[in-house]
Write an enzyme that holds these catalytic residues in place. Structure first.
Site, PDB file in Angstrom:
ATOM      1  N   GLU A 247      67.597   0.856  19.242  1.00 25.73           N
ATOM      2  CA  GLU A 247      67.640  -0.605  19.256  1.00 25.73           C
ATOM      3  C   GLU A 247      66.940  -1.224  18.046  1.00 25.73           C
ATOM      4  O   GLU A 247      67.463  -2.136  17.411  1.00 25.73           O
ATOM      5  CB  GLU A 247      66.990  -1.135  20.537  1.00 25.73           C
ATOM      6  N   SER A 248      65.728  -0.771  17.755  1.00 31.76           N
ATOM      7  CA  SER A 248      64.886  -1.483  16.783  1.00 31.76           C
ATOM      8  C   SER A 248      64.159  -0.580  15.808  1.00 31.76           C
ATOM      9  O   SER A 248      63.332  -1.075  15.032  1.00 31.76           O
ATOM     10  CB  SER A 248      63.838  -2.301  17.550  1.00 31.76           C
TER      11      SER A 248
END
Length: 516
Positions: free
Chosen positions: A126-127
């Site tokens: 995700e990040s």
């Protein structure tokens, strides 16, 4: 001497050279055989104790030992991302360094819920484990919550605080969401993980479509958006590498299998500089563990909890107890002509509501000469390096063209209208200002615009050495720029006076001022 006497002498001599023995200790032939067998018997091999996942020294090993999702051998997307990770070892190193403070907490919470340990890798996909990550889809934090999902799972957002970036709160919310999705898709975790990316409705629709067509409903058989079709393979490829580091010849930096951070609750609003002092760490380090706080202090109405190094908890609690009620600095401010509560709040990086609460004001009416108590930070703005304002300033200062101009948003403006007016793309305008194209703009908001050319303008970067008697207004007039721009370009909002010899950076249209 007679022969029998010689025989007797020899017999006696033989008895004297033999080792002494006791008649009662005589060993029988059977006993002698048993003793010989015992003496030559090999000690049985005892294999070393197999450590449980929780007993491993490396947290990544603890995690990978508990992986359960199958890795397809022939899926081209999994193969592609496996190759990508293996050929970008620096990415894995960066991810591991970012994950180090938080991974133990995330791992134990996943174990406590009995969820697949592959979910520890969701923040990687995700990040890249960046708690300050913000996407063009308005998703924020390690777990990349969009506003709608954040509201659904109780993550608060206001001027002071964004729960999407609060690692502890967002982790609980993400695991609540994954628990729901796991149940919704009957324990098919590949489909549940896909739904975390594209939404449960979209995955359910793809499953219904395949059922109606008599096709399989596993993730790899579903018709899903391109991003989602890559999302799950990324995670599976990473899981495969973690579980087989030696086989793939990679070495992911070790993370000690022990807690790093612990939560403390001072039960009152705290200036982050004061909280850092209580904990015995820098403000920047405190902010790095607590990225949910946007400003120089915790939210007046909470949450007030901090994550700090576990070894510093006792010190923090002791100092917080000794200084109860002293966590925020209050200044005595005299209202001037043109002041409003919102103007005063903006000057002091606080909110109208906070000033109202501090002064027991029921409305917004104030009068010239009136004294107000205004909460204000104990340090200058630059000390709070990771505040929302400073992170935005850093983003806006990154060169994206030959020169930079500032734009003040007015009523009716949109990303589209501003982009069209300046012949730039909406995506670029949003990215330059740390926003997403769908984010709303507000009147008075400052945006930066980078361009390589401008009709009739020739912009140059000028470095000006301040002379005795110079004021910002004088310099602005001389170079035909705005005073507010000089302040912003040089980060001197907290500085009362310019100093002779001080160097200022200016973006000047030389067609307006001649040669510079």
């Amino acid at each position: 001497m007679k022969p029998f006497i010689w025989i007797l002498v020899l017999l006696l001599a033989g008895c004297q050279t033999a080792p002494p023995h006791n008649d009662s200790a005589t060993i029988s032939d059977k006993d002698a055989t048993t003793a010989k067998t015992t003496a030559t018997k090999t000690v049985p091999f005892v294999p070393p104790k197999q450590l449980t996942p929780q007993e491993q020294a490396d947290l990544w090993k603890r995690i990978s030992m508990q992986f359960t999702l199958p890795i397809p051998d022939d899926d081209p997307t999994v193969n592609y991302y496996r190759t990508w990770y293996l050929t970008h070892p620096d990415h894995l190193k960066t991810v591991s360094e970012r994950a180090a403070p938080f991974l133990y907490m995330i791992t134990t919470r996943i174990e406590d819920r009995g969820l697949p340990l592959e979910l520890t890798l969701l923040p990687v996909v995700e990040s890249a484990f960046d708690p300050f990550a913000y996407s063009f889809g308005s998703a924020a934090g390690l777990w990349q919550f969009i506003p709608m999902t954040a509201d659904r799972f109780g993550l608060e957002r206001n001027y002071w605080y964004d729960g999407r970036r609060d690692v502890s709160a967002a982790t609980d919310a993400a695991l609540d969401y994954m628990t729901y999705l796991g149940n919704r898709f009957d324990g098919d975790w590949e489909n549940a993980i896909a739904a975390y990316n594209s939404g449960g409705g979209r995955v359910s629709s793809a499953i219904r479509k395949n059922k109606n067509a008599g096709k399989p409903t596993d993730f790899f058989s579903l018709d899903l958006p391109k991003e989602t079709r890559s999302y799950v393979p990324k995670l599976l490829a990473l899981a495969d590498i973690l579980a087989n580091e030696e086989e793939y010849g990679v070495q992911i930096p070790v993370i000690d299998n022990k807690p790093v951070l612990a939560s403390v609750d001072p039960k009152e609003q705290l200036d982050l500089a004061i909280a850092a002092q209580y904990a015995g760490i820098s403000v920047k380090e405190l902010q790095s563990y607590n990225p949910g706080f946007n400003q120089w202090a915790t939210a007046p109405d909470g949450p007030h909890e901090f994550l700090i190094p576990i070894d510093n908890v006792d010190q923090f609690n002791q100092k917080a107890a000794e200084n109860r009620g002293k966590g925020i600095k209050l200044i005595r401010y005299q209202v001037k002509s043109g002041d409003t509560l919102s103007v005063i709040a903006q000057k002091n990086q606080t909110t109208t509501k906070v000033i109202q609460q501090a002064n027991d004001l029921k409305g917004v009416n104030i009068r010239i000469g009136q004294y107000l108590l205004v909460p204000r930070s104990t340090q200058n703005n630059q000390a709070y390096a990771l505040s929302a304002q400073n992170r935005l300033a850093k983003t806006q200062s990154v060169a994206r063209g030959k020169y930079k101009t500032n734009y003040i948003v007015t009523k009716g403006d949109s990303f589209w209208s501003i982009a069209r007016k300046n012949n730039i793309t909406v995506d670029a305008l949003a990215r330059w200002n740390g926003m997403a194209p769908k984010d709303s703009l507000r009147s008075g908001q400052k945006l930066v615009i980078w361009k390589d050319n401008q009709r009739g303008a020739v912009i140059r970067t000028v470095y000006y050495n301040v002379r005795s008697g110079d004021t910002i207004g004088d310099i602005a007039e001389k170079f035909k720029v705005k005073s507010t721009d000089i302040v912003e370009w040089n980060g001197i909002a907290e500085q009362k006076y310019l100093k002779p010899g001080q160097k200022l950076k200016l973006y000047v249209d030389v067609t307006k001022v001649g040669s510079v």
